[in-house]
Design a protein around this motif. Structure first.
Motif, short mmCIF file in Angstrom:
data_model
loop_
_atom_site.label_atom_id
_atom_site.label_comp_id
_atom_site.label_asym_id
_atom_site.label_seq_id
_atom_site.Cartn_x
_atom_site.Cartn_y
_atom_site.Cartn_z
N LYS A 43 77.98 13.50 117.79
CA LYS A 43 78.11 14.25 119.05
C LYS A 43 77.34 15.55 118.98
CE LYS A 43 82.55 12.38 120.58
NZ LYS A 43 83.90 12.72 121.12
N GLU A 44 77.04 16.10 120.14
CA GLU A 44 76.34 17.37 120.18
C GLU A 44 77.28 18.51 119.81
OE1 GLU A 44 73.01 16.40 123.65
OE2 GLU A 44 74.45 18.03 123.91
N ARG A 45 76.69 19.56 119.31
CA ARG A 45 77.47 20.76 119.01
C ARG A 45 77.97 21.36 120.33
NH1 ARG A 45 75.25 23.52 113.97
NH2 ARG A 45 73.38 22.49 114.80
N GLU A 46 79.23 21.76 120.36
CA GLU A 46 79.82 22.31 121.58
C GLU A 46 80.36 23.72 121.33
OE1 GLU A 46 83.24 20.20 123.02
OE2 GLU A 46 84.24 20.18 121.08
N THR A 90 89.28 18.40 114.44
CA THR A 90 88.50 18.13 113.24
C THR A 90 87.01 18.14 113.55
OG1 THR A 90 90.26 16.80 112.22
CG2 THR A 90 88.01 16.39 111.47
N ALA A 91 86.27 18.98 112.82
CA ALA A 91 84.85 19.16 113.08
C ALA A 91 84.29 20.14 112.06
CB ALA A 91 84.61 19.70 114.49
N VAL A 92 82.97 20.27 112.05
CA VAL A 92 82.33 21.37 111.34
C VAL A 92 82.17 22.51 112.34
CG1 VAL A 92 80.32 22.13 110.03
CG2 VAL A 92 81.12 19.77 109.81
N TYR A 93 82.62 23.68 111.94
CA TYR A 93 82.60 24.84 112.83
C TYR A 93 81.48 25.80 112.41
CZ TYR A 93 86.94 23.44 115.05
OH TYR A 93 87.89 22.76 115.78
#
Length: 118
Positions: A43-46, A90-93
């Motif tokens: 997914k794209e970074r949001e 859950t994601a890379v921040y």
């Protein structure tokens, strides 16, 4: 060129809390808006939280009421307090400056992994 370094991620159970930090290698005082983004694979970074120099904040609906962004100008650091975490967080921040057009100001840092799981 300012470099950004994110830290504070980890594994946390649903309902738990984490505080992310983003330390800049140089002054970010002149950057009007600083923000926190997140990205999951495929997914794209949001953009999930942004704070303007005057203190005005804005949050994505998915984190509103649970996340709080703050800045420490003396330390050139941006924080993200995350409460009531959910598995979908859950994601890379990543942190970065945010231009009026919504594009990032600096090169991206390495990010910090947040995993919400029981």
């Amino acid at each position: 060129q300012v470099q950004l370094g994110e830290s504070g991620g980890g594994l946390v159970q649903p309902g738990g809390s984490l505080r992310l930090s983003c330390a800049a290698s140089g002054s970010i005082f002149s950057i009007n808006s600083m923000g926190w983004y997140r990205q999951v694979p495929g997914k794209e970074r949001e953009l999930v939280a942004v704070m303007a120099r005057g203190g005005c904040t804005n949050y994505d609906d998915s984190v509103k009421g649970r996340f709080t962004i703050s800045r420490d100008y003396a330390k050139n650091t941006v924080y993200l307090q995350m409460n009531s975490l959910k598995p979908e967080d859950t994601a890379v921040y990543y942190c970065n400056g945010v231009t009026a057009g919504g594009t990032p100001v600096f090169a991206w840092g390495q990010g910090t992994q947040v995993t919400v799981s029981s």
